[in-house]
Design an enzyme around this catalytic site. Structure first.
Site, short mmCIF file in Angstrom:
data_model
loop_
_atom_site.label_atom_id
_atom_site.label_comp_id
_atom_site.label_asym_id
_atom_site.label_seq_id
_atom_site.Cartn_x
_atom_site.Cartn_y
_atom_site.Cartn_z
CE LYS A 1 -1.08 -4.25 3.48
NZ LYS A 1 -1.19 -5.49 2.69
CE1 TYR B 1 -3.80 -2.85 5.31
CE2 TYR B 1 -3.36 -0.69 4.35
CZ TYR B 1 -3.69 -2.03 4.20
OH TYR B 1 -3.92 -2.53 2.95
CB SER C 1 -0.88 0.01 1.25
OG SER C 1 -1.47 1.28 1.47
#
Length: 254
Positions: free
Chosen positions: A161, A157, A144
């Site tokens: 990533k 998150y 991401s």
């Protein structure tokens, strides 16, 4: 250079969104595809869509955060088709939306287990068999742009990533002499159920579109095409890279 005929592609988290699009694009290029997610009925339904189009698809439900389940997934594919040419790690989890100070240890462990440790497991389960076959192969990790940017609400998150991208570089170095390529794709905002909280609000969506040079958010097929390229001979000299697919958001000064 753009053919996957005779190849087998295992895509985790592939019953919808980005994962399903990747499976579709690879199948369109001739690959046999493995459809996998946590729910068996969803896997069966999507695999049936492929077979109805005359494409070969195998449904194998799996919770990638469970090591035994991940090994069973790989074993099932190998028993069925005897090879895995492209491993796509797309399945991910993000149970926390908020500042790092409100994240619990359990949340941290879940995110890292699903998003990072599962990739580590699958790499060690699949890449050695690719090497033994002597024909090379491709591993693609769906990361991401959160790996490149800080966030007030998606910090954990994004951290997971970024870890995926680091893992890809290490794997690319380790397996390069076996002609195995490992890359990450870093999508921007894509219209999927997973990212719905970020695009379902009309004002938020308009603001994001205005800040994006291409003036739109992504669609799953935007990522599917890039993954298919990386799996093909066309991507034969690309490894260890973070390929940003975000409509230009990260290069814009907006």
């Amino acid at each position: 250079m753009f053919s996957l005929k005779g190849k087998v592609a295992l895509i985790t988290g592939s019953t919808k969104g980005i994962g399903k699009s990747i499976a579709e694009e690879m199948a369109n290029l001739g690959a046999k595809v493995v459809i996998s997610s946590r729910k068996a009925d969803a896997c069966d339904k999507v695999a049936a869509e492929f077979t109805a189009r005359g494409q070969e698809a195998l449904a194998v439900p799996c919770n990638v955060g469970d090591k035994a389940a991940a090994q069973s997934l790989v074993d099932t594919v190998m028993n069925k088709w005897g090879r895995i040419d492209s491993l796509v790690c797309n399945a991910a989890s993000n149970p926390h939306f908020g500042p790092l100070t409100t994240a619990t240890d359990d949340v941290f462990d879940k995110i890292m287990s699903t998003n990072v440790k599962s990739v580590f497991w699958l790499a060690n389960m699949v890449l050695p068999t690719m090497a033994e076959r002597g024909e090379g192969g491709s591993m693609i990790i769906i990361s991401s742009i959160g790996a490149l940017r800080g966030s007030q609400v998606l910090g954990l998150y994004g951290t997971s990533k970024a870890a995926e991208a680091g893992l890809a570089r290490a794997l690319a170095v380790q397996w390069g002499d076996k002609n195995i390529r490992v890359n990450t794709i870093l999508p921007g905002l894509v219209k999927t159920d997973f990212a719905k909280a970020l695009w379902s609000d009309e004002n938020r969506l308009k603001s994001r579109e205005a800040a994006t040079p291409l003036r739109r958010i992504g669609q799953p097929k935007d990522i599917g095409g890039v993954a298919a390229f990386l799996a093909c001979e066309a991507g034969a000299f690309v490894t260890g890279q973070m390929i940003v697919v975000d409509g230009g958001v990260t290069v814009s000064g907006s």
